[in-house]
Design an enzyme around this catalytic site. Structure first.
Site, PDB file in Angstrom:
ATOM      1  N   GLN A   1      34.147  34.130  14.498  1.00  0.00           N
ATOM      2  CA  GLN A   1      33.118  35.017  14.294  1.00  0.00           C
ATOM      3  C   GLN A   1      32.099  34.845  15.372  1.00  0.00           C
ATOM      4  O   GLN A   1      31.252  35.796  15.674  1.00  0.00           O
ATOM      5  CB  GLN A   1      32.113  34.822  12.807  1.00  0.00           C
TER       6      GLN A   1
ATOM      7  N   HIS B   1      34.265  39.578  15.504  1.00  0.00           N
ATOM      8  CA  HIS B   1      32.977  40.259  15.581  1.00  0.00           C
ATOM      9  C   HIS B   1      33.038  40.469  17.143  1.00  0.00           C
ATOM     10  O   HIS B   1      31.813  40.900  17.810  1.00  0.00           O
ATOM     11  CB  HIS B   1      31.815  39.268  15.457  1.00  0.00           C
TER      12      HIS B   1
ATOM     13  N   CYS C   1      30.431  57.892  25.148  1.00  0.00           N
ATOM     14  CA  CYS C   1      31.812  58.219  25.709  1.00  0.00           C
ATOM     15  C   CYS C   1      33.015  57.194  25.542  1.00  0.00           C
ATOM     16  O   CYS C   1      33.811  57.247  25.901  1.00  0.00           O
ATOM     17  CB  CYS C   1      31.762  58.801  27.105  1.00  0.00           C
TER      18      CYS C   1
ATOM     19  N   CYS D   1      25.540  53.617  31.132  1.00  0.00           N
ATOM     20  CA  CYS D   1      26.864  54.060  31.307  1.00  0.00           C
ATOM     21  C   CYS D   1      26.560  55.290  32.585  1.00  0.00           C
ATOM     22  O   CYS D   1      25.604  55.698  32.696  1.00  0.00           O
ATOM     23  CB  CYS D   1      27.605  54.809  30.132  1.00  0.00           C
TER      24      CYS D   1
ATOM     25  N   CYS E   1      27.554  57.876  32.422  1.00  0.00           N
ATOM     26  CA  CYS E   1      27.116  59.395  31.617  1.00  0.00           C
ATOM     27  C   CYS E   1      25.811  59.242  31.466  1.00  0.00           C
ATOM     28  O   CYS E   1      25.317  60.120  30.832  1.00  0.00           O
ATOM     29  CB  CYS E   1      27.991  59.618  30.517  1.00  0.00           C
TER      30      CYS E   1
ATOM     31  N   GLY F   1      31.959  25.429  10.615  1.00  0.00           N
ATOM     32  CA  GLY F   1      30.368  25.720  11.332  1.00  0.00           C
ATOM     33  C   GLY F   1      30.151  27.120  10.967  1.00  0.00           C
ATOM     34  O   GLY F   1      29.571  27.810  11.522  1.00  0.00           O
TER      35      GLY F   1
ATOM     36  N   SER G   1      28.205  29.409   7.783  1.00  0.00           N
ATOM     37  CA  SER G   1      27.515  29.608   6.499  1.00  0.00           C
ATOM     38  C   SER G   1      28.124  30.243   5.546  1.00  0.00           C
ATOM     39  O   SER G   1      28.034  30.294   4.170  1.00  0.00           O
ATOM     40  CB  SER G   1      26.001  29.835   6.557  1.00  0.00           C
TER      41      SER G   1
ATOM     42  N   GLU H   1      26.291  20.613   6.449  1.00  0.00           N
ATOM     43  CA  GLU H   1      25.432  20.989   5.449  1.00  0.00           C
ATOM     44  C   GLU H   1      26.439  21.685   4.157  1.00  0.00           C
ATOM     45  O   GLU H   1      27.359  22.066   4.399  1.00  0.00           O
ATOM     46  CB  GLU H   1      24.322  22.054   5.878  1.00  0.00           C
TER      47      GLU H   1
ATOM     48  N   ALA I   1      30.878  19.356  13.939  1.00  0.00           N
ATOM     49  CA  ALA I   1      32.365  19.659  14.389  1.00  0.00           C
ATOM     50  C   ALA I   1      33.132  18.862  15.234  1.00  0.00           C
ATOM     51  O   ALA I   1      34.165  18.330  15.028  1.00  0.00           O
ATOM     52  CB  ALA I   1      32.371  21.390  14.837  1.00  0.00           C
TER      53      ALA I   1
HETATM   54  P1  NAD Z   1      25.324  30.734  10.756  1.00  0.00           P
HETATM   55  O1  NAD Z   1      24.226  30.905  11.631  1.00  0.00           O
HETATM   56  O2  NAD Z   1      25.113  31.655   9.477  1.00  0.00           O
HETATM   57  O3  NAD Z   1      25.627  29.192  10.241  1.00  0.00           O
HETATM   58  C1  NAD Z   1      25.965  28.178  10.965  1.00  0.00           C
HETATM   59  C2  NAD Z   1      26.504  26.989  10.045  1.00  0.00           C
HETATM   60  O4  NAD Z   1      26.912  25.975  11.140  1.00  0.00           O
HETATM   61  C3  NAD Z   1      25.783  26.520   9.123  1.00  0.00           C
HETATM   62  O5  NAD Z   1      26.260  26.447   7.939  1.00  0.00           O
HETATM   63  C4  NAD Z   1      25.102  24.983   9.721  1.00  0.00           C
HETATM   64  O6  NAD Z   1      25.350  24.024   8.709  1.00  0.00           O
HETATM   65  C5  NAD Z   1      26.429  24.966  10.406  1.00  0.00           C
HETATM   66  N1  NAD Z   1      26.663  23.819  11.670  1.00  0.00           N
HETATM   67  C6  NAD Z   1      25.357  23.783  12.317  1.00  0.00           C
HETATM   68  N2  NAD Z   1      25.628  22.720  13.355  1.00  0.00           N
HETATM   69  C7  NAD Z   1      26.930  22.280  13.242  1.00  0.00           C
HETATM   70  C8  NAD Z   1      27.580  21.590  14.022  1.00  0.00           C
HETATM   71  N3  NAD Z   1      27.394  20.798  15.114  1.00  0.00           N
HETATM   72  N4  NAD Z   1      28.909  21.415  13.563  1.00  0.00           N
HETATM   73  C9  NAD Z   1      29.668  22.238  12.312  1.00  0.00           C
HETATM   74  N5  NAD Z   1      28.785  22.986  11.941  1.00  0.00           N
HETATM   75  C10 NAD Z   1      27.420  23.223  12.169  1.00  0.00           C
HETATM   76  O7  NAD Z   1      26.720  31.202  11.318  1.00  0.00           O
HETATM   77  P2  NAD Z   1      27.871  32.174  10.943  1.00  0.00           P
HETATM   78  O8  NAD Z   1      28.353  31.966   9.326  1.00  0.00           O
HETATM   79  O9  NAD Z   1      28.807  32.088  12.202  1.00  0.00           O
HETATM   80  O10 NAD Z   1      27.298  33.778  11.026  1.00  0.00           O
HETATM   81  C11 NAD Z   1      26.328  34.022  12.040  1.00  0.00           C
HETATM   82  C12 NAD Z   1      27.061  35.296  12.789  1.00  0.00           C
HETATM   83  O11 NAD Z   1      26.306  35.516  13.746  1.00  0.00           O
HETATM   84  C13 NAD Z   1      28.363  35.409  13.118  1.00  0.00           C
HETATM   85  O12 NAD Z   1      29.008  36.091  12.276  1.00  0.00           O
HETATM   86  C14 NAD Z   1      28.382  35.417  14.604  1.00  0.00           C
HETATM   87  O13 NAD Z   1      28.989  36.495  14.674  1.00  0.00           O
HETATM   88  C15 NAD Z   1      26.923  35.534  14.907  1.00  0.00           C
HETATM   89  N6  NAD Z   1      26.586  34.444  16.074  1.00  0.00           N
HETATM   90  C16 NAD Z   1      27.356  34.264  16.789  1.00  0.00           C
HETATM   91  C17 NAD Z   1      26.997  33.077  17.828  1.00  0.00           C
HETATM   92  C18 NAD Z   1      28.005  32.659  18.869  1.00  0.00           C
HETATM   93  O14 NAD Z   1      28.810  33.331  19.267  1.00  0.00           O
HETATM   94  N7  NAD Z   1      27.934  31.520  19.210  1.00  0.00           N
HETATM   95  C19 NAD Z   1      25.917  32.403  17.510  1.00  0.00           C
HETATM   96  C20 NAD Z   1      24.972  32.830  16.505  1.00  0.00           C
HETATM   97  C21 NAD Z   1      25.418  34.006  15.728  1.00  0.00           C
HETATM   98 ZN    ZN Z   2      29.335  56.894  28.599  1.00  0.00          ZN
END
Ligand code: NAD
Ligand code: ZN
Length: 257
Positions: free
Chosen positions: A105, A123, A134, A152, A154, A191, A193, A219, A236
């Site tokens: 994600q 995502h 465009c 852009c 345009c 990682g 939620s 968590e 993780a």
């Molecule tokens: P979230 O922020 O809703 O949840 C993060 C989860 O990670 C929590 O459950 C937390 O307990 C857990 N966590 C925290 N530290 C951790 C660790 N060290 N190891 C393992 N787990 C850990 O995240 P989500 O469910 O991915 O939803 C957020 C949305 O926002 C995503 O869909 C994403 O597209 C976007 N997002 C992306 C980034 C990125 O690209 N790095 C950062 C922030 C949000």
């Molecule tokens: Zn354009």
């Protein structure tokens, strides 16, 4: 199963080694140790930016400059971030033939930077900008400067090629992710939620198709204790590191493996 001792790591490793067709589903938590804040939790970006104000397509179209303030922060942070041991561990598990794909994600590109080869970006990715008029695409580094709203040729506004609330999932990523979920033997959910829809359906699809679901998260989440068969509590990087150690030990004692 509450799992914080040695046994659960052994159990997860046994599942992974036995089925050899695992898929990982990752969320913002896997990149926290690379210095990228997650969205939820006290350290999360949402503590500073209300998602319904900053991360919807509607708010982007209404007030692009305001939304670009938040996006700029993410582009800068992600631009400096490097993969941590958890991203590298997943790449190692792919090289070992244990994990066959990562559905992420995240929009930070860190799985590819760590060496994972089959990455499904559910995502999108911050590396690219797309014109809201465009549909022309540009590498972010060619058009974006901090504090500006990129435009852009345009004349219209460029949006990062990421999925904001209110936008559909790119169809190919959605198809591939669901296919992986339906056919994997183990889904390792790391990682996330599991609150963002429809990504949160992926563990349920895997489970209903017969896969074991292993969760790695310090968590509790909505998956813990129901969709997840096993919850490995911890960061993780620490948990994935221990799984790899365990798989390597098991290989050492299994002749011809
Ligand atoms: P979230 O922020 O809703 O949840 C993060 C989860 O990670 C929590 O459950 C937390 O307990 C857990 N966590 C925290 N530290 C951790 C660790 N060290 N190891 C393992 N787990 C850990 O995240 P989500 O469910 O991915 O939803 C957020 C949305 O926002 C995503 O869909 C994403 O597209 C976007 N997002 C992306 C980034 C990125 O690209 N790095 C950062 C922030 C949000
Ligand atoms: Zn354009």
């Amino acid at each position: 199963m509450r799992a914080d001792g040695r046994e659960p790591i052994r159990e997860a490793s046994r599942l992974l080694a036995g089925r050899r067709n695992a898929v990982a589903l990752t969320g913002a938590g896997i990149s926290v140790e690379s210095g990228i804040p997650s969205f939820r939790g006290s350290q999360g970006m949402w503590a500073k930016y209300d998602p319904m104000e900053y991360a919807t397509l509607h708010s982007f179209m209404q007030s692009p400059r305001k939304v670009w303030n938040m996006l700029s922060e993410m582009v800068s942070v992600c631009g400096f971030a490097v993969p941590n041991a958890a991203h590298k561990g997943l790449a190692t598990l792919e090289a070992m033939g244990v994990v066959r794909a990562v559905i992420t994600q995240n929009v930070d590109g860190l799985h590819q930077a760590a060496g994972s080869r089959r990455v499904i970006e559910y995502h999108g990715n911050l590396d690219e900008l797309v014109c809201v008029n465009c549909w022309k695409r540009f590498p972010t580094r060619d058009r974006w400067t901090p504090g500006d709203v990129p435009r852009c040729d345009c004349g219209e506004i460029l949006k990062p090629n990421v999925v904001l609330f209110g936008e559909p999932i790119p169809w190919l990523a959605q198809e591939q992710a669901e296919e992986e979920a339906r056919t994997c033997g183990v889904l390792v959910v790391i990682g996330t939620s599991a609150q963002v829809s429809p990504a949160c359906d992926i563990p349920r699809i895997a489970k209903e198709s017969g896969a074991a679901v292993v969760e790695i998260n310090p968590e509790e989440t909505s998956l813990s204790g129901n969709v997840a068969d096993l919850h490995l509590w911890g960061s993780a990087s620490e948990v994935i590191g221990r799984i790899i150690e365990r798989l390597k030990e098991a290989d050492d004692v299994t002749p011809g493996h």
